[in-house]
Design an enzyme around this catalytic site. Sequence first.
Site, PDB file in Angstrom:
ATOM      1  N   ARG A 134      21.305  24.573 -20.035  1.00  0.00           N
ATOM      2  CA  ARG A 134      21.291  26.036 -20.004  1.00  0.00           C
ATOM      3  C   ARG A 134      20.808  26.561 -21.352  1.00  0.00           C
ATOM      4  O   ARG A 134      21.212  26.043 -22.395  1.00  0.00           O
ATOM      5  CB  ARG A 134      22.695  26.567 -19.710  1.00  0.00           C
ATOM      6  CG  ARG A 134      23.134  26.322 -18.299  1.00  0.00           C
ATOM      7  CD  ARG A 134      24.552  26.864 -18.059  1.00  0.00           C
ATOM      8  NE  ARG A 134      24.970  26.551 -16.715  1.00  0.00           N
ATOM      9  CZ  ARG A 134      25.567  25.425 -16.354  1.00  0.00           C
ATOM     10  NH1 ARG A 134      25.818  24.495 -17.260  1.00  0.00           N
ATOM     11  NH2 ARG A 134      25.913  25.216 -15.107  1.00  0.00           N
ATOM     12  N   GLU A 179      15.042  20.154 -17.189  1.00  0.00           N
ATOM     13  CA  GLU A 179      15.131  21.451 -16.511  1.00  0.00           C
ATOM     14  C   GLU A 179      15.875  22.424 -17.413  1.00  0.00           C
ATOM     15  O   GLU A 179      17.050  22.232 -17.713  1.00  0.00           O
ATOM     16  CB  GLU A 179      15.895  21.286 -15.192  1.00  0.00           C
ATOM     17  CG  GLU A 179      16.201  22.588 -14.489  1.00  0.00           C
ATOM     18  CD  GLU A 179      17.124  22.399 -13.296  1.00  0.00           C
ATOM     19  OE1 GLU A 179      17.804  23.365 -12.944  1.00  0.00           O
ATOM     20  OE2 GLU A 179      17.164  21.283 -12.727  1.00  0.00           O
ATOM     21  N   GLU A 184      18.078  13.106 -29.209  1.00  0.00           N
ATOM     22  CA  GLU A 184      17.933  11.830 -29.897  1.00  0.00           C
ATOM     23  C   GLU A 184      16.473  11.404 -29.822  1.00  0.00           C
ATOM     24  O   GLU A 184      15.863  11.434 -28.750  1.00  0.00           O
ATOM     25  CB  GLU A 184      18.808  10.769 -29.240  1.00  0.00           C
ATOM     26  CG  GLU A 184      18.708   9.408 -29.900  1.00  0.00           C
ATOM     27  CD  GLU A 184      19.541   8.355 -29.183  1.00  0.00           C
ATOM     28  OE1 GLU A 184      19.976   7.425 -29.859  1.00  0.00           O
ATOM     29  OE2 GLU A 184      19.730   8.470 -27.946  1.00  0.00           O
TER      30      GLU A 184
END
Length: 146
Positions: A9, A62, A123
């Site tokens: 989000r 996403e 990472e």
Amino acid sequence: MRYLDTMVRIKEIAPSLKFYCDALGLKEIRRMDSEKGRFTLIFLAAPEDEARAVSEKAPMLELTYNWDPEDYDAGRHFGHIAFQVDDIYATCERLRAAGVTINRPPRDGHMAFVRSPDLVSIELLQKGAPLPPTEPWSSMPNTGTW
């Protein structure tokens, strides 16, 4: 079973795309607005995964932007998103030049961490064997958390 995507989000689209696309180098594959659900989904892929993302709709990141403001905490329970890179030093230098803080520098020539504008840990892992330690990275301290 196969991996499809990781959803994160985001609070704002522009700074998130600046980070994920302009600085990190991901490519926007598709975008979907839902008037009924009041959200926008933006699907991104790493350059080497772009063809698969278009044809198979995976693997992708996403980004979910909810039109109604929400507060998201630092998300340490989330863990991280990992990307393999061809040259960890060049990648970290490109990110640093774009104004991104290198939270865990690649002192070992193998691994680094940065954070998105929404504090998601990213990472970065060196493809293949670690690169030989080099300055300024080998003596650079950690900054913040990741």
